[in-house]
Scaffold this active site. Structure first.
Site, PDB file in Angstrom:
ATOM      1  N   ASP A  48     -12.874   3.213  -1.273  1.00  0.00           N
ATOM      2  CA  ASP A  48     -12.057   3.573   0.038  1.00  0.00           C
ATOM      3  C   ASP A  48     -12.578   4.786   0.446  1.00  0.00           C
ATOM      4  O   ASP A  48     -12.898   5.738  -0.039  1.00  0.00           O
ATOM      5  CB  ASP A  48     -10.364   3.871  -0.706  1.00  0.00           C
ATOM      6  CG  ASP A  48      -9.560   3.871   0.576  1.00  0.00           C
ATOM      7  OD1 ASP A  48      -9.819   3.153   1.596  1.00  0.00           O
ATOM      8  OD2 ASP A  48      -8.548   4.481   0.202  1.00  0.00           O
ATOM      9  N   HIS A  49     -12.927   4.674   1.810  1.00  0.00           N
ATOM     10  CA  HIS A  49     -13.434   5.876   2.595  1.00  0.00           C
ATOM     11  C   HIS A  49     -14.734   6.236   2.062  1.00  0.00           C
ATOM     12  O   HIS A  49     -15.149   6.039   0.825  1.00  0.00           O
ATOM     13  CB  HIS A  49     -12.520   6.842   2.902  1.00  0.00           C
ATOM     14  CG  HIS A  49     -10.997   6.396   3.372  1.00  0.00           C
ATOM     15  ND1 HIS A  49     -10.038   7.290   3.539  1.00  0.00           N
ATOM     16  CD2 HIS A  49     -10.781   5.283   3.788  1.00  0.00           C
ATOM     17  CE1 HIS A  49      -8.875   6.527   4.068  1.00  0.00           C
ATOM     18  NE2 HIS A  49      -9.254   5.532   4.236  1.00  0.00           N
ATOM     19  N   CYS A 106      -4.010   2.630  -4.235  1.00  0.00           N
ATOM     20  CA  CYS A 106      -4.706   3.369  -3.493  1.00  0.00           C
ATOM     21  C   CYS A 106      -4.524   4.781  -4.181  1.00  0.00           C
ATOM     22  O   CYS A 106      -3.720   5.659  -4.054  1.00  0.00           O
ATOM     23  CB  CYS A 106      -4.076   3.471  -2.095  1.00  0.00           C
ATOM     24  SG  CYS A 106      -5.319   4.469  -1.168  1.00  0.00           S
ATOM     25  N   HIS A 157       0.748  -1.228   0.038  1.00  0.00           N
ATOM     26  CA  HIS A 157      -0.122  -0.063  -0.077  1.00  0.00           C
ATOM     27  C   HIS A 157       0.897   1.238   0.036  1.00  0.00           C
ATOM     28  O   HIS A 157       1.973   1.295   0.561  1.00  0.00           O
ATOM     29  CB  HIS A 157      -0.833   0.004   1.259  1.00  0.00           C
ATOM     30  CG  HIS A 157      -1.811   1.116   1.201  1.00  0.00           C
ATOM     31  ND1 HIS A 157      -1.703   2.433   1.450  1.00  0.00           N
ATOM     32  CD2 HIS A 157      -3.422   0.977   1.095  1.00  0.00           C
ATOM     33  CE1 HIS A 157      -2.637   2.966   1.311  1.00  0.00           C
ATOM     34  NE2 HIS A 157      -3.686   2.180   1.264  1.00  0.00           N
ATOM     35  N   HIS A 168      -7.692   0.375  -4.356  1.00  0.00           N
ATOM     36  CA  HIS A 168      -8.841   1.323  -3.236  1.00  0.00           C
ATOM     37  C   HIS A 168      -8.850   2.404  -4.208  1.00  0.00           C
ATOM     38  O   HIS A 168      -8.269   3.245  -4.550  1.00  0.00           O
ATOM     39  CB  HIS A 168      -7.536   1.674  -1.992  1.00  0.00           C
ATOM     40  CG  HIS A 168      -7.282   0.928  -1.080  1.00  0.00           C
ATOM     41  ND1 HIS A 168      -6.586   1.195  -0.092  1.00  0.00           N
ATOM     42  CD2 HIS A 168      -7.615  -0.437  -1.110  1.00  0.00           C
ATOM     43  CE1 HIS A 168      -6.582  -0.059   0.842  1.00  0.00           C
ATOM     44  NE2 HIS A 168      -7.134  -0.912   0.302  1.00  0.00           N
ATOM     45  N   TYR A 222     -14.871   4.911   7.431  1.00  0.00           N
ATOM     46  CA  TYR A 222     -15.315   3.422   7.179  1.00  0.00           C
ATOM     47  C   TYR A 222     -17.088   3.758   7.514  1.00  0.00           C
ATOM     48  O   TYR A 222     -17.421   2.695   8.042  1.00  0.00           O
ATOM     49  CB  TYR A 222     -14.592   2.706   7.759  1.00  0.00           C
ATOM     50  CG  TYR A 222     -13.234   2.310   6.957  1.00  0.00           C
ATOM     51  CD1 TYR A 222     -13.420   1.569   5.662  1.00  0.00           C
ATOM     52  CD2 TYR A 222     -12.218   3.170   7.331  1.00  0.00           C
ATOM     53  CE1 TYR A 222     -11.953   1.623   5.000  1.00  0.00           C
ATOM     54  CE2 TYR A 222     -11.111   3.139   6.662  1.00  0.00           C
ATOM     55  CZ  TYR A 222     -10.812   2.029   5.632  1.00  0.00           C
ATOM     56  OH  TYR A 222      -9.630   2.128   5.135  1.00  0.00           O
TER      57      TYR A 222
HETATM   58  C1  DNO Z   1      -6.752   3.333   5.522  1.00  0.00           C
HETATM   59  C2  DNO Z   1      -6.040   2.229   4.890  1.00  0.00           C
HETATM   60  C3  DNO Z   1      -4.786   2.170   5.192  1.00  0.00           C
HETATM   61  C4  DNO Z   1      -4.255   0.576   4.735  1.00  0.00           C
HETATM   62  C5  DNO Z   1      -2.563   0.163   5.219  1.00  0.00           C
HETATM   63  C6  DNO Z   1      -2.425  -0.984   4.651  1.00  0.00           C
HETATM   64  O1  DNO Z   1      -7.871   3.706   5.165  1.00  0.00           O
HETATM   65  O2  DNO Z   1      -5.929   2.166   3.601  1.00  0.00           O
HETATM   66  O3  DNO Z   1      -4.737   1.729   6.889  1.00  0.00           O
HETATM   67  O4  DNO Z   1      -5.119  -0.443   5.207  1.00  0.00           O
HETATM   68  O5  DNO Z   1      -1.878   1.299   5.116  1.00  0.00           O
HETATM   69  O6  DNO Z   1      -1.343  -1.633   5.386  1.00  0.00           O
END
Ligand code: DNO
Length: 392
Positions: free
Chosen positions: A351-352, A271, A233, A298, A368
């Site tokens: 994501d989020h 991401c 990530h 993500h 989340y």
């Molecule tokens: C946040 C996430 C991070 C991710 C870590 C992966 O929303 O994208 O906490 O899970 O960095 O190890």
């Protein structure tokens, strides 16, 4: 794309039944109670997997297996924790779980300064304010050497900022920055974070990268042998915090990681929100360049602001060209299918999400909540459908 949803396990206020209603079929989760580098046993994995399958969902991605700080620091006990990590990969693969996300950020995982940034429509978003962060680092934490890490313009804005803060403001900001956002491997208090930062004295990017590569040289062959895929990530945000090196922030960083350990099992979690916080990252070009190693996506957007600040914008509106990015991912799926790759269906998750409607008054894991992600997934699903339709 395999539509997935992050679930923090049985304590998550957003339930697996909600995941089904959102229309996701994959679940992204981890055994969050095991954060100290210990092996995830076959029994513990199977227990979590059963919970997911009882709801007719699939555990599609592990996010994350934490990388113990001994590995990041390269201390004498690193090899013990690397062995544990490899064992966890084997146990997951034996249970049919092959996609693993992890990060290599020192001391803090993803970091924001504001969890309730008001949007013009009344929703609330996560935000990173570079001046707040600098003011905290320089004047609250009072980190040794911090002055060398900020230019004069940022430092003088930070000085003015801290003068306006009440004790409560400092308290909330400190908790937001160092107590650990959900899924973070670490939660620190003020003295604790000073010690952890001090562990990295004398570290530069090359030394940290060397430790990442040593880790990958040990675990990638294990992953490859059991058909597992590792997706690193990116740093979030993708620049140095607390004067510590970050080595997974831009295309050159990924190139160095992949050329050191070329196996396709050594891949990335793409991401878009993390990478998009830097104006010099061309996300469409990066997705094209590393397409065959994108094991997980993500999908999230950001709006960049002054001084390196940013906030999390609507999934389709922001500085990331989401439609172009999804088009590259779909093109890669078609290419994988054509060459017979079994992993053609790339798992993605919204994501989020913003705090919207009823969620504004509920206790949820920052980023989340259910409704904001539901909206994000619905929008992204629309993009996927429309782009797929163009290809019959
Ligand atoms: C946040 C996430 C991070 C991710 C870590 C992966 O929303 O994208 O906490 O899970 O960095 O190890």
């Amino acid at each position: 794309m395999l539509q997935s949803w992050r679930w923090y396990g049985p304590d998550d206020p957003v339930l697996l039944d909600h995941v089904r209603q959102a229309g996701a079929t994959g679940v992204v989760t981890a055994l969050h109670d095991i954060y100290d580098g210990q092996v995830w046993t076959a029994q513990a994995i199977s227990k979590r997997k059963c919970l997911i399958e009882e709801r007719e969902l699939t555990w599609s991605v592990v996010e994350s297996i934490p990388v113990h700080r001994a590995i990041k620091l390269g201390t004498a006990d690193a090899s013990h924790y690397i062995d544990c990590y490899a064992e966890t990969i084997r146990n997951l693969a034996a249970a049919g779980i092959h996609t693993i996300c992890y990060n290599f950020m020192p001391v803090v995982d993803w970091t924001r300064t504001d969890l309730r940034f008001a949007l013009p429509n009344g929703g609330l978003a996560l935000r990173f304010d570079a001046i707040d962060f600098a003011a905290y680092d320089l004047h609250v934490l009072g980190r040794d050497d911090a002055h060398g890490d900020y230019d004069e313009d940022i430092a003088s804005k930070a000085r003015l900022r801290v003068e306006q803060w009440s004790d409560d403001t400092v308290d909330v900001l400190e908790r937001t920055i160092i107590a650990g956002l959900p899924g973070s491997e670490f939660s620190h208090d003020r003295d604790g974070i000073r010690d952890r930062i001090a562990d990295y004295a004398g570290f530069d990017a090359d030394r940290l990268r060397g430790n990442l590569i040593a880790f990958l040289e040990a675990v990638v062959p294990v992953a490859e042998s059991v058909g597992a895929r590792l997706g690193i990530h990116p740093d979030d945000p993708p620049f140095s915090l607390f004067g510590l090196p970050r080595i997974v922030s831009c295309a050159d960083d990924f190139r160095a990681i992949f050329s050191a350990v070329p196996s396709l099992a050594n891949g990335m979690t793409f991401c878009s929100g993390s990478l998009g916080a830097r104006g010099d990252n061309d996300l469409t070009a990066m997705a094209r360049a590393f397409a065959d190693r994108i094991h997980f996506a993500h999908l999230r957007n950001v709006r960049r602001q002054e001084n390196g600040s940013f906030f999390e914008s609507d999934h389709l509106d922001g500085d990331v060209d989401m439609v172009a990015l999804v088009a590259v991912l779909l093109e890669e799926e078609r290419r994988r299918k054509a060459v017979g790759r079994m992993d053609w269906n790339i798992p993605m998750r919204p994501d989020h999400g913003h705090l919207l409607l009823d969620d504004i008054h509920k206790t949820t894991n920052p980023g989340y909540s259910a409704i904001g992600r539901l909206k994000g997934l619905a929008e992204l699903r629309g993009v996927i459908r429309a782009l797929e339709a163009q290809h019959g």
